[in-house]
Design a protein around this motif. Structure first.
Motif, PDB file in Angstrom:
ATOM      1  N   ALA A  54     -20.447 -17.051 -21.254  1.00  0.00           N
ATOM      2  CA  ALA A  54     -21.894 -17.114 -21.126  1.00  0.00           C
ATOM      3  C   ALA A  54     -22.468 -18.474 -21.496  1.00  0.00           C
ATOM      4  O   ALA A  54     -23.488 -18.879 -20.956  1.00  0.00           O
ATOM      5  N   HIS A  55     -21.820 -19.176 -22.434  1.00  0.00           N
ATOM      6  CA  HIS A  55     -22.346 -20.455 -22.934  1.00  0.00           C
ATOM      7  C   HIS A  55     -21.216 -21.411 -23.265  1.00  0.00           C
ATOM      8  O   HIS A  55     -20.074 -21.001 -23.452  1.00  0.00           O
ATOM      9  N   LYS A  56     -21.580 -22.697 -23.357  1.00  0.00           N
ATOM     10  CA  LYS A  56     -20.659 -23.713 -23.837  1.00  0.00           C
ATOM     11  C   LYS A  56     -20.892 -23.832 -25.328  1.00  0.00           C
ATOM     12  O   LYS A  56     -21.803 -24.511 -25.763  1.00  0.00           O
ATOM     13  N   GLY A  57     -20.114 -23.135 -26.100  1.00  0.00           N
ATOM     14  CA  GLY A  57     -20.297 -23.130 -27.541  1.00  0.00           C
ATOM     15  C   GLY A  57     -20.828 -21.796 -28.020  1.00  0.00           C
ATOM     16  O   GLY A  57     -20.974 -20.848 -27.253  1.00  0.00           O
ATOM     17  N   PRO A  58     -21.146 -21.714 -29.308  1.00  0.00           N
ATOM     18  CA  PRO A  58     -21.536 -20.450 -29.923  1.00  0.00           C
ATOM     19  C   PRO A  58     -22.761 -19.796 -29.296  1.00  0.00           C
ATOM     20  O   PRO A  58     -23.741 -20.475 -28.964  1.00  0.00           O
ATOM     21  N   ILE A  59     -22.705 -18.492 -29.150  1.00  0.00           N
ATOM     22  CA  ILE A  59     -23.860 -17.686 -28.763  1.00  0.00           C
ATOM     23  C   ILE A  59     -24.507 -17.229 -30.064  1.00  0.00           C
ATOM     24  O   ILE A  59     -23.854 -16.630 -30.906  1.00  0.00           O
ATOM     25  N   LYS A  60     -25.779 -17.525 -30.229  1.00  0.00           N
ATOM     26  CA  LYS A  60     -26.449 -17.208 -31.486  1.00  0.00           C
ATOM     27  C   LYS A  60     -27.420 -16.032 -31.377  1.00  0.00           C
ATOM     28  O   LYS A  60     -27.849 -15.485 -32.380  1.00  0.00           O
ATOM     29  N   ALA A  61     -27.787 -15.632 -30.158  1.00  0.00           N
ATOM     30  CA  ALA A  61     -28.703 -14.512 -29.986  1.00  0.00           C
ATOM     31  C   ALA A  61     -28.369 -13.766 -28.704  1.00  0.00           C
ATOM     32  O   ALA A  61     -27.960 -14.374 -27.714  1.00  0.00           O
ATOM     33  N   ALA A  62     -28.513 -12.448 -28.756  1.00  0.00           N
ATOM     34  CA  ALA A  62     -28.339 -11.599 -27.584  1.00  0.00           C
ATOM     35  C   ALA A  62     -29.312 -10.438 -27.702  1.00  0.00           C
ATOM     36  O   ALA A  62     -29.501  -9.899 -28.791  1.00  0.00           O
ATOM     37  N   LEU A  63     -29.958 -10.093 -26.598  1.00  0.00           N
ATOM     38  CA  LEU A  63     -30.863  -8.957 -26.622  1.00  0.00           C
ATOM     39  C   LEU A  63     -30.955  -8.314 -25.253  1.00  0.00           C
ATOM     40  O   LEU A  63     -30.814  -8.984 -24.233  1.00  0.00           O
ATOM     41  N   ALA A  64     -31.144  -7.000 -25.259  1.00  0.00           N
ATOM     42  CA  ALA A  64     -31.355  -6.242 -24.043  1.00  0.00           C
ATOM     43  C   ALA A  64     -32.841  -6.245 -23.733  1.00  0.00           C
ATOM     44  O   ALA A  64     -33.674  -6.090 -24.626  1.00  0.00           O
ATOM     45  N   VAL A  65     -33.183  -6.452 -22.455  1.00  0.00           N
ATOM     46  CA  VAL A  65     -34.573  -6.513 -22.032  1.00  0.00           C
ATOM     47  C   VAL A  65     -34.756  -5.568 -20.846  1.00  0.00           C
ATOM     48  O   VAL A  65     -34.038  -5.688 -19.851  1.00  0.00           O
ATOM     49  N   PRO A  66     -35.717  -4.633 -20.937  1.00  0.00           N
ATOM     50  CA  PRO A  66     -35.955  -3.758 -19.788  1.00  0.00           C
ATOM     51  C   PRO A  66     -36.603  -4.542 -18.648  1.00  0.00           C
ATOM     52  O   PRO A  66     -37.341  -5.498 -18.879  1.00  0.00           O
ATOM     53  N   SER A  67     -36.281  -4.151 -17.426  1.00  0.00           N
ATOM     54  CA  SER A  67     -36.919  -4.776 -16.261  1.00  0.00           C
ATOM     55  C   SER A  67     -37.029  -3.722 -15.166  1.00  0.00           C
ATOM     56  O   SER A  67     -36.405  -2.664 -15.237  1.00  0.00           O
ATOM     57  N   GLY A  68     -37.804  -4.031 -14.156  1.00  0.00           N
ATOM     58  CA  GLY A  68     -37.971  -3.096 -13.047  1.00  0.00           C
ATOM     59  C   GLY A  68     -36.681  -2.842 -12.293  1.00  0.00           C
ATOM     60  O   GLY A  68     -36.506  -1.798 -11.667  1.00  0.00           O
ATOM     61  N   ALA A  69     -35.747  -3.772 -12.356  1.00  0.00           N
ATOM     62  CA  ALA A  69     -34.474  -3.652 -11.629  1.00  0.00           C
ATOM     63  C   ALA A  69     -33.347  -3.202 -12.539  1.00  0.00           C
ATOM     64  O   ALA A  69     -32.190  -3.441 -12.261  1.00  0.00           O
ATOM     65  N   GLY A  70     -33.670  -2.569 -13.663  1.00  0.00           N
ATOM     66  CA  GLY A  70     -32.643  -2.162 -14.618  1.00  0.00           C
ATOM     67  C   GLY A  70     -32.726  -3.011 -15.862  1.00  0.00           C
ATOM     68  O   GLY A  70     -33.689  -3.731 -16.085  1.00  0.00           O
ATOM     69  N   GLN A  71     -31.700  -2.932 -16.656  1.00  0.00           N
ATOM     70  CA  GLN A  71     -31.695  -3.655 -17.920  1.00  0.00           C
ATOM     71  C   GLN A  71     -31.064  -5.029 -17.762  1.00  0.00           C
ATOM     72  O   GLN A  71     -30.062  -5.192 -17.073  1.00  0.00           O
ATOM     73  N   LEU A  72     -31.667  -6.029 -18.418  1.00  0.00           N
ATOM     74  CA  LEU A  72     -31.137  -7.380 -18.428  1.00  0.00           C
ATOM     75  C   LEU A  72     -30.597  -7.689 -19.820  1.00  0.00           C
ATOM     76  O   LEU A  72     -31.011  -7.082 -20.803  1.00  0.00           O
ATOM     77  N   LEU A  73     -29.685  -8.636 -19.887  1.00  0.00           N
ATOM     78  CA  LEU A  73     -29.197  -9.145 -21.162  1.00  0.00           C
ATOM     79  C   LEU A  73     -29.588 -10.608 -21.238  1.00  0.00           C
ATOM     80  O   LEU A  73     -29.337 -11.371 -20.297  1.00  0.00           O
ATOM     81  N   VAL A  74     -30.230 -11.002 -22.334  1.00  0.00           N
ATOM     82  CA  VAL A  74     -30.566 -12.404 -22.580  1.00  0.00           C
ATOM     83  C   VAL A  74     -29.635 -12.904 -23.670  1.00  0.00           C
ATOM     84  O   VAL A  74     -29.489 -12.275 -24.713  1.00  0.00           O
ATOM     85  N   THR A  75     -28.976 -14.035 -23.407  1.00  0.00           N
ATOM     86  CA  THR A  75     -28.126 -14.675 -24.407  1.00  0.00           C
ATOM     87  C   THR A  75     -28.662 -16.085 -24.641  1.00  0.00           C
ATOM     88  O   THR A  75     -29.208 -16.713 -23.737  1.00  0.00           O
ATOM     89  N   ALA A  76     -28.509 -16.584 -25.858  1.00  0.00           N
ATOM     90  CA  ALA A  76     -28.970 -17.927 -26.194  1.00  0.00           C
ATOM     91  C   ALA A  76     -27.976 -18.550 -27.153  1.00  0.00           C
ATOM     92  O   ALA A  76     -27.350 -17.855 -27.949  1.00  0.00           O
ATOM     93  N   GLY A  77     -27.827 -19.870 -27.058  1.00  0.00           N
ATOM     94  CA  GLY A  77     -26.806 -20.479 -27.893  1.00  0.00           C
ATOM     95  C   GLY A  77     -27.046 -21.911 -28.276  1.00  0.00           C
ATOM     96  O   GLY A  77     -28.107 -22.489 -28.038  1.00  0.00           O
ATOM     97  N   ASN A  78     -26.007 -22.477 -28.867  1.00  0.00           N
ATOM     98  CA  ASN A  78     -26.057 -23.852 -29.335  1.00  0.00           C
ATOM     99  C   ASN A  78     -26.118 -24.865 -28.198  1.00  0.00           C
ATOM    100  O   ASN A  78     -26.359 -26.040 -28.437  1.00  0.00           O
TER     101      ASN A  78
END
Length: 146
Positions: A54-78
Motif C-alpha cells: 500500500a505504501h513505500k514505508g510504514p503505514i501509520k493509519a488505516a480506517l474503513a469509510v462507508p461509501s455509496g459503492a460499498g466500503q472503502l479503506l483509507v491508508t496513510a503513511g510515512n
C-alpha cells in the motif's frame, strides 16, 4: 485465536464490517494484511487472508469509510500520502484464506502533506475524512476523494 504477522511490526488496525469479521492491519513494511477475525480464543495462529503493498514505508493509519459503492479503506503513511482503496473486503472474501482472488484497487491518492502522515479519521457517513501528520497540518478531504 491469534493472528501472526511475524514478518513485520503492526502499526494500525481497521475493522472492515462490510465483509463481516475482517480486520485490515497496516504494517511498517508498507503492506496491508487482511485477517479473519473469528471469535474465541486458542493457542493456534492463523495466516492473513490476503495482503498487498500500500505504501513505500510504514503505514501509520488505516480506517474503513462507508461509501455509496460499498466500503472503502483509507491508508496513510510515512510516504506523505493517503490512499483510498476499493474492493478490500471483497478481496479478503475472494481469497478464502488462499491468498488469491480479487485484488483491491486504488481509487484516489491524497497528496498535500509535507511530511509523514500519522493519523486519519472519517465522519460516520463517509462524507469527509481528515489526515494529520508531522508537518503539523490537518487536511480535510471530500467524499469523492475518500
Amino acid at each position: 485465536m491469534s493472528m501472526c504477522c511475524s514478518s513485520c511490526r503492526v502499526s494500525c488496525i481497521a475493522p472492515l464490517a462490510a465483509a463481516g469479521q475482517v480486520l485490515a492491519s497496516g504494517c511498517y513494511d508498507g503492506m496491508v494484511r487482511l485477517w479473519a477475525a473469528a471469535g474465541g480464543s486458542g493457542a493456534g495462529s492463523s495466516p492473513p487472508l490476503a495482503s498487498f503493498t500500500a505504501h513505500k514505508g510504514p503505514i501509520k493509519a488505516a480506517l474503513a469509510v462507508p461509501s455509496g459503492a460499498g466500503q472503502l479503506l483509507v491508508t496513510a503513511g510515512n510516504d506523505r500520502v493517503a490512499r483510498v482503496w476499493r474492493g478490500v473486503p471483497e478481496a479478503a472474501a475472494a481469497a478464502g484464506g488462499t491468498g488469491g482472488g480479487r485484488q483491491a484497487e486504488v481509487v484516489a491518492v491524497l497528496r498535500g502533506h509535507g511530511e509523514g502522515i500519522e493519523a486519519a479519521v472519517a465522519t460516520p457517513d463517509g462524507a469527509w475524512c481528515c489526515t494529520g501528520g508531522w508537518d503539523s497540518k490537518l487536511l480535510l478531504w471530500r467524499s469523492g476523494a475518500c
